[in-house]
Design an enzyme around this catalytic site. Structure first.
Site, PDB file in Angstrom:
ATOM      1  N   LYS A   1       0.171 -11.372  -0.473  1.00  0.00           N
ATOM      2  CA  LYS A   1       2.173 -11.221  -0.598  1.00  0.00           C
ATOM      3  C   LYS A   1       2.533 -12.430  -1.203  1.00  0.00           C
ATOM      4  O   LYS A   1       2.157 -12.655  -2.306  1.00  0.00           O
ATOM      5  CB  LYS A   1       2.585 -10.092   0.384  1.00  0.00           C
ATOM      6  CG  LYS A   1       2.557  -9.439   0.613  1.00  0.00           C
ATOM      7  CD  LYS A   1       1.868  -8.216  -0.585  1.00  0.00           C
ATOM      8  CE  LYS A   1       2.351  -6.977  -0.036  1.00  0.00           C
ATOM      9  NZ  LYS A   1       0.760  -6.990   0.553  1.00  0.00           N
TER      10      LYS A   1
ATOM     11  N   LYS B   1       9.021  -5.359   0.554  1.00  0.00           N
ATOM     12  CA  LYS B   1       7.403  -5.055   1.028  1.00  0.00           C
ATOM     13  C   LYS B   1       7.441  -5.921   2.485  1.00  0.00           C
ATOM     14  O   LYS B   1       7.593  -7.385   2.186  1.00  0.00           O
ATOM     15  CB  LYS B   1       6.694  -5.387   0.286  1.00  0.00           C
ATOM     16  CG  LYS B   1       6.499  -6.467  -0.326  1.00  0.00           C
ATOM     17  CD  LYS B   1       5.357  -7.043  -1.244  1.00  0.00           C
ATOM     18  CE  LYS B   1       5.683  -5.760  -2.811  1.00  0.00           C
ATOM     19  NZ  LYS B   1       4.506  -5.843  -3.591  1.00  0.00           N
TER      20      LYS B   1
ATOM     21  N   ARG C   1      -4.964  -3.360 -11.527  1.00  0.00           N
ATOM     22  CA  ARG C   1      -5.976  -4.228 -10.873  1.00  0.00           C
ATOM     23  C   ARG C   1      -6.704  -4.790 -11.638  1.00  0.00           C
ATOM     24  O   ARG C   1      -7.534  -4.161 -12.223  1.00  0.00           O
ATOM     25  CB  ARG C   1      -6.270  -3.313  -9.961  1.00  0.00           C
ATOM     26  CG  ARG C   1      -7.595  -3.553  -9.092  1.00  0.00           C
ATOM     27  CD  ARG C   1      -7.452  -4.806  -8.421  1.00  0.00           C
ATOM     28  NE  ARG C   1      -6.437  -4.942  -7.142  1.00  0.00           N
ATOM     29  CZ  ARG C   1      -6.777  -4.432  -5.712  1.00  0.00           C
ATOM     30  NH1 ARG C   1      -7.206  -3.900  -5.403  1.00  0.00           N
ATOM     31  NH2 ARG C   1      -5.591  -3.960  -5.379  1.00  0.00           N
TER      32      ARG C   1
ATOM     33  N   ARG D   1      -2.847   2.258 -11.871  1.00  0.00           N
ATOM     34  CA  ARG D   1      -2.416   3.107 -11.218  1.00  0.00           C
ATOM     35  C   ARG D   1      -1.518   3.683 -10.769  1.00  0.00           C
ATOM     36  O   ARG D   1      -0.147   2.536 -11.316  1.00  0.00           O
ATOM     37  CB  ARG D   1      -2.882   2.647  -9.520  1.00  0.00           C
ATOM     38  CG  ARG D   1      -4.182   1.854  -9.100  1.00  0.00           C
ATOM     39  CD  ARG D   1      -4.017   0.894  -8.291  1.00  0.00           C
ATOM     40  NE  ARG D   1      -3.302  -0.118  -8.223  1.00  0.00           N
ATOM     41  CZ  ARG D   1      -3.453  -1.363  -7.773  1.00  0.00           C
ATOM     42  NH1 ARG D   1      -3.993  -1.337  -6.716  1.00  0.00           N
ATOM     43  NH2 ARG D   1      -3.035  -2.059  -7.877  1.00  0.00           N
TER      44      ARG D   1
ATOM     45  N   ARG E   1       5.874   3.424  -6.243  1.00  0.00           N
ATOM     46  CA  ARG E   1       4.018   3.028  -5.580  1.00  0.00           C
ATOM     47  C   ARG E   1       3.067   3.478  -6.548  1.00  0.00           C
ATOM     48  O   ARG E   1       2.781   4.698  -6.550  1.00  0.00           O
ATOM     49  CB  ARG E   1       3.853   3.286  -4.484  1.00  0.00           C
ATOM     50  CG  ARG E   1       5.540   2.650  -3.342  1.00  0.00           C
ATOM     51  CD  ARG E   1       4.941   2.739  -2.007  1.00  0.00           C
ATOM     52  NE  ARG E   1       4.962   4.371  -1.556  1.00  0.00           N
ATOM     53  CZ  ARG E   1       4.481   4.920  -0.970  1.00  0.00           C
ATOM     54  NH1 ARG E   1       4.177   4.055   0.301  1.00  0.00           N
ATOM     55  NH2 ARG E   1       4.749   6.327  -0.538  1.00  0.00           N
TER      56      ARG E   1
ATOM     57  N   ASP F   1      -3.012  -7.782  -8.836  1.00  0.00           N
ATOM     58  CA  ASP F   1      -1.926  -6.791  -8.700  1.00  0.00           C
ATOM     59  C   ASP F   1      -0.786  -7.527 -10.230  1.00  0.00           C
ATOM     60  O   ASP F   1      -0.549  -8.179  -9.818  1.00  0.00           O
ATOM     61  CB  ASP F   1      -1.655  -6.016  -8.236  1.00  0.00           C
ATOM     62  CG  ASP F   1      -2.817  -5.138  -6.914  1.00  0.00           C
ATOM     63  OD1 ASP F   1      -3.435  -5.242  -6.878  1.00  0.00           O
ATOM     64  OD2 ASP F   1      -1.902  -4.880  -5.689  1.00  0.00           O
TER      65      ASP F   1
ATOM     66  N   GLU G   1       1.159  -9.439  -7.378  1.00  0.00           N
ATOM     67  CA  GLU G   1      -0.139  -9.285  -5.694  1.00  0.00           C
ATOM     68  C   GLU G   1      -1.945 -10.869  -5.433  1.00  0.00           C
ATOM     69  O   GLU G   1      -1.863 -10.261  -7.329  1.00  0.00           O
ATOM     70  CB  GLU G   1      -0.186  -8.226  -4.644  1.00  0.00           C
ATOM     71  CG  GLU G   1       0.903  -7.310  -4.118  1.00  0.00           C
ATOM     72  CD  GLU G   1       0.434  -6.677  -2.931  1.00  0.00           C
ATOM     73  OE1 GLU G   1      -0.458  -6.928  -2.569  1.00  0.00           O
ATOM     74  OE2 GLU G   1       1.255  -5.441  -2.855  1.00  0.00           O
TER      75      GLU G   1
ATOM     76  N   ASN H   1      -5.487 -10.123  -4.095  1.00  0.00           N
ATOM     77  CA  ASN H   1      -5.736  -9.294  -3.038  1.00  0.00           C
ATOM     78  C   ASN H   1      -7.028  -9.970  -2.644  1.00  0.00           C
ATOM     79  O   ASN H   1      -8.130 -10.394  -4.046  1.00  0.00           O
ATOM     80  CB  ASN H   1      -5.710  -8.417  -3.435  1.00  0.00           C
ATOM     81  CG  ASN H   1      -4.627  -7.279  -3.651  1.00  0.00           C
ATOM     82  OD1 ASN H   1      -3.951  -6.512  -2.893  1.00  0.00           O
ATOM     83  ND2 ASN H   1      -4.091  -7.332  -4.398  1.00  0.00           N
TER      84      ASN H   1
END
Length: 315
Positions: free
Chosen positions: A126, A161, A211, A226, A234, A274, A282, A284
């Site tokens: 994050k 979050k 992603r 997504r 979400r 993301d 984000e 990741n």
């Protein structure tokens, strides 16, 4: 080539969608000797970082829990294999932090770890976006309720979050007229004792939380959008989102090509960006996924790209 993968138990892999499984299949196809262990087996004995590992091979079946054949457990020093791939899922808790220190010690002893322990520590999935503010939406990191309420008053519609979750866990969309805002803030911050992130809500989430995979600093040509299910904010697949592979847009590619070299220079071999709309939400680095969905829908063999990059790193 000896490859050690640190991951959750193989018997629990959902192989129809598991990216680590895709990596292992490709490594096996190339004749690698495969080992696995869980993160909790990491230890330093007389200064040497080692694990209790099992060798394994792929079986002829792809049924759940039966896709591999295990060998006998053995003690294995990380420096004695060609590559260690760290694929332990978040949360990034205190135990995970200790594991990254052991990985860094192992690297000093000659182990080749991907992604390296230092980058796993420094790139909280994050908080890492704050290193690249030109690509993010308005964002606040705090544990103070007054700060969060002021941010909500400024933007009217925000996302809250936790900093250590995955799969959409603990994510809330909050509007200025939400009667539960106080309770949500108290819960996420543990009554002001835990730091969280707030971001301006991005309506483009309706088109998907994309992603984008970076392998050795270069983007895979397709991403996985997504898309949230009806009535959901979400897009995470674990939260019921639908994954639709799409070619990178011009903006997607511009973001990926700007961030890719920076992240590769930090030692990050595999990264999952993301992106919602044109904003990075984000970065990741612990166990980026979506290999299998992108491969199935685009024809791009993402696992082969990853193993190619791993072999280049090993020389």
């Amino acid at each position: 080539m000896k490859l050690l993968v640190i991951a959750d138990p193989l018997v629990k892999f959902k192989i129809y969608k598991d990216s680590t499984y895709a990596m292992l299949v490709e490594a096996s196809r190339r004749g690698y000797t495969l080992y696995t262990c869980e993160a909790d087996s990491l230890r330093a004995k007389d200064g040497v970082v080692e694990v209790q590992a099992q060798s394994f091979a792929l079986s002829d079946t792809q049924e759940y829990g039966q896709w591999f054949i295990s060998g006998a457990p053995q003690t294995l020093a990380l420096r004695d294999v060609d590559a260690v791939v760290m694929r332990k899922d978040p949360p990034f808790d205190q135990q995970y932090l200790y594991n990254t220190h052991l990985l860094t010690l192992a690297e000093a002893q000659g182990a080749r770890v991907f992604n390296p322990g230092r980058t796993l520590r420094e790139y909280n999935e994050k908080l890492a976006i704050l290193k690249h503010p030109e690509f993010i939406a308005p964002t606040l990191v705090t544990q103070q309720e007054d700060d969060l309420r002021a941010f909500l008053a400024e933007h009217g519609d925000i996302i809250l979050k936790p900093l250590d979750g995955m799969g959409g866990m603990g994510i809330f969309r909050v509007r200025s007229d939400d009667p539960n805002v106080g309770s949500i803030i108290e819960t996420l911050t543990a009554n002001g004792s835990q730091t969280i992130m707030a971001q301006r809500y991005l309506p483009a989430i309706k088109e998907g939380d994309k992603r984008i995979l970076l392998i050795d600093g270069k983007p895979v040509d397709w991403c996985l959008a997504r898309i949230p299910k009806a009535g959901e904010t979400r897009g995470n697949l674990a939260a019921g989102g639908t994954g639709v592979a799409r070619p990178l847009t011009e903006r997607d590619r511009a973001i990926a090509e700007a961030l890719g070299p920076r992240l590769a220079a930090e030692g990050l071999l595999l990264v999952g960006l993301d992106v919602i709309g044109d904003k990075v939400t984000e970065i990741n680095v612990t166990s980026p996924t979506c290999f299998r969905e992108i491969t199935a829908q685009s024809g791009i063999d993402v696992a082969a790209l990853f193993i190619d990059a791993l072999e280049r790193q090993l020389g």
